[in-house]
Design a protein around this motif. Structure first.
Motif, short mmCIF file in Angstrom:
data_model
loop_
_atom_site.label_atom_id
_atom_site.label_comp_id
_atom_site.label_asym_id
_atom_site.label_seq_id
_atom_site.Cartn_x
_atom_site.Cartn_y
_atom_site.Cartn_z
N ALA A 26 0.83 -1.21 0.00
CA ALA A 26 0.00 0.00 0.00
C ALA A 26 0.86 1.25 0.00
O ALA A 26 0.58 2.20 -0.75
CB ALA A 26 -0.94 0.00 1.20
N VAL A 27 1.92 1.27 0.80
CA VAL A 27 2.81 2.44 0.84
C VAL A 27 3.51 2.60 -0.51
O VAL A 27 3.63 3.71 -1.03
CB VAL A 27 3.81 2.33 2.00
CG1 VAL A 27 4.84 3.45 1.94
CG2 VAL A 27 3.08 2.35 3.34
N TYR A 28 3.96 1.49 -1.09
CA TYR A 28 4.58 1.57 -2.43
C TYR A 28 3.58 2.12 -3.45
O TYR A 28 3.92 2.94 -4.29
CB TYR A 28 5.10 0.20 -2.89
CG TYR A 28 6.58 0.04 -2.64
CD1 TYR A 28 7.52 0.67 -3.45
CD2 TYR A 28 7.04 -0.73 -1.59
CE1 TYR A 28 8.88 0.53 -3.22
CE2 TYR A 28 8.39 -0.88 -1.35
CZ TYR A 28 9.30 -0.24 -2.17
OH TYR A 28 10.65 -0.37 -1.93
N GLY A 29 2.34 1.66 -3.37
CA GLY A 29 1.31 2.15 -4.30
C GLY A 29 1.05 3.63 -4.15
O GLY A 29 0.95 4.36 -5.14
N VAL A 30 0.95 4.09 -2.91
CA VAL A 30 0.72 5.53 -2.67
C VAL A 30 1.92 6.33 -3.16
O VAL A 30 1.76 7.38 -3.80
CB VAL A 30 0.43 5.79 -1.17
CG1 VAL A 30 0.49 7.28 -0.86
CG2 VAL A 30 -0.91 5.20 -0.79
N LEU A 31 3.12 5.85 -2.88
CA LEU A 31 4.33 6.55 -3.34
C LEU A 31 4.40 6.56 -4.87
O LEU A 31 4.80 7.57 -5.47
CB LEU A 31 5.58 5.91 -2.74
CG LEU A 31 6.85 6.72 -2.78
CD1 LEU A 31 6.68 8.08 -2.12
CD2 LEU A 31 7.98 5.96 -2.09
N ALA A 32 3.99 5.47 -5.49
CA ALA A 32 3.96 5.42 -6.96
C ALA A 32 3.01 6.48 -7.51
O ALA A 32 3.36 7.22 -8.44
CB ALA A 32 3.54 4.03 -7.43
N LEU A 33 1.81 6.57 -6.93
CA LEU A 33 0.84 7.57 -7.39
C LEU A 33 1.36 8.99 -7.16
O LEU A 33 1.21 9.86 -8.02
CB LEU A 33 -0.50 7.37 -6.69
CG LEU A 33 -1.27 6.12 -7.08
CD1 LEU A 33 -2.51 5.96 -6.21
CD2 LEU A 33 -1.65 6.15 -8.56
N ALA A 34 1.96 9.22 -6.00
CA ALA A 34 2.51 10.56 -5.70
C ALA A 34 3.62 10.92 -6.68
O ALA A 34 3.68 12.05 -7.18
CB ALA A 34 3.02 10.60 -4.27
N ALA A 35 4.51 9.97 -6.95
CA ALA A 35 5.62 10.23 -7.87
C ALA A 35 5.13 10.43 -9.30
O ALA A 35 5.65 11.27 -10.04
CB ALA A 35 6.64 9.09 -7.81
N ILE A 36 4.11 9.66 -9.70
CA ILE A 36 3.53 9.84 -11.04
C ILE A 36 2.93 11.24 -11.15
O ILE A 36 3.17 11.95 -12.13
CB ILE A 36 2.45 8.77 -11.33
CG1 ILE A 36 3.09 7.41 -11.56
CG2 ILE A 36 1.61 9.16 -12.54
CD1 ILE A 36 2.10 6.26 -11.57
#
Length: 147
Positions: A26-36
């Motif tokens: 979940a943290v990786y997913g949120v970080l992925a969305l934030a970075a995108i």
């Protein structure tokens, strides 16, 4: 008794998508969305101001997306992809972080990994360490292993 023994490798090695592994994903997913989101806005609106920094933010976004997918997917191949992306991420955070501290002129605008992820509460620095620890503790079962 042989049924219990044959189940041991999976219990001992566990699934990556259980317990704290779900939080990690979940943290990786949120970080992925934030970075995108960050890289899209940066590249679309002001790429000419800091092309290296914004390209690195886009690279970080791609790495986070692939790491998220690799952590979710089962199997040895995805396990290797997860290791590769998380190791790359850690290297990127350390190298870009050190360069942004030592040579701030290289990065007139922050990237996701600048100052070791300072703009993201240092999560980019801590997350790959936790990810590598998690992967080391949750290796996929080897087929035919009946230890």
């Amino acid at each position: 008794m042989s049924d219990v023994r044959s189940a041991q490798p999976e219990v001992r090695q566990g699934r990556r998508m259980s317990g704290i592994g779900r939080v990690l994903v979940a943290v990786y997913g949120v970080l992925a969305l934030a970075a995108i989101g960050r890289s899209f806005v940066q590249i679309a609106s002001k790429f000419d101001e800091a092309p290296l920094a914004y390209a690195l933010s886009a690279l970080a976004a791609l790495v986070y997306v692939v790491a998220t997918v690799a952590l979710i997917r089962p199997g040895r191949a995805w396990y290797r992809v997860a290791w590769a992306t998380i190791a790359f991420e850690f290297t990127g955070v350390v190298v870009i972080g050190a360069l942004s501290v030592a040579f701030p002129a290289l990065f007139p605008h922050d990237t996701v990994w600048s100052w070791f992820g300072r703009g993201y509460l240092f999560i980019p620095l801590v997350l790959p360490v936790l990810g590598m620890w998690w992967l080391a503790r949750h290796r996929p079962a080897v087929e035919g292993d009946a230890s």
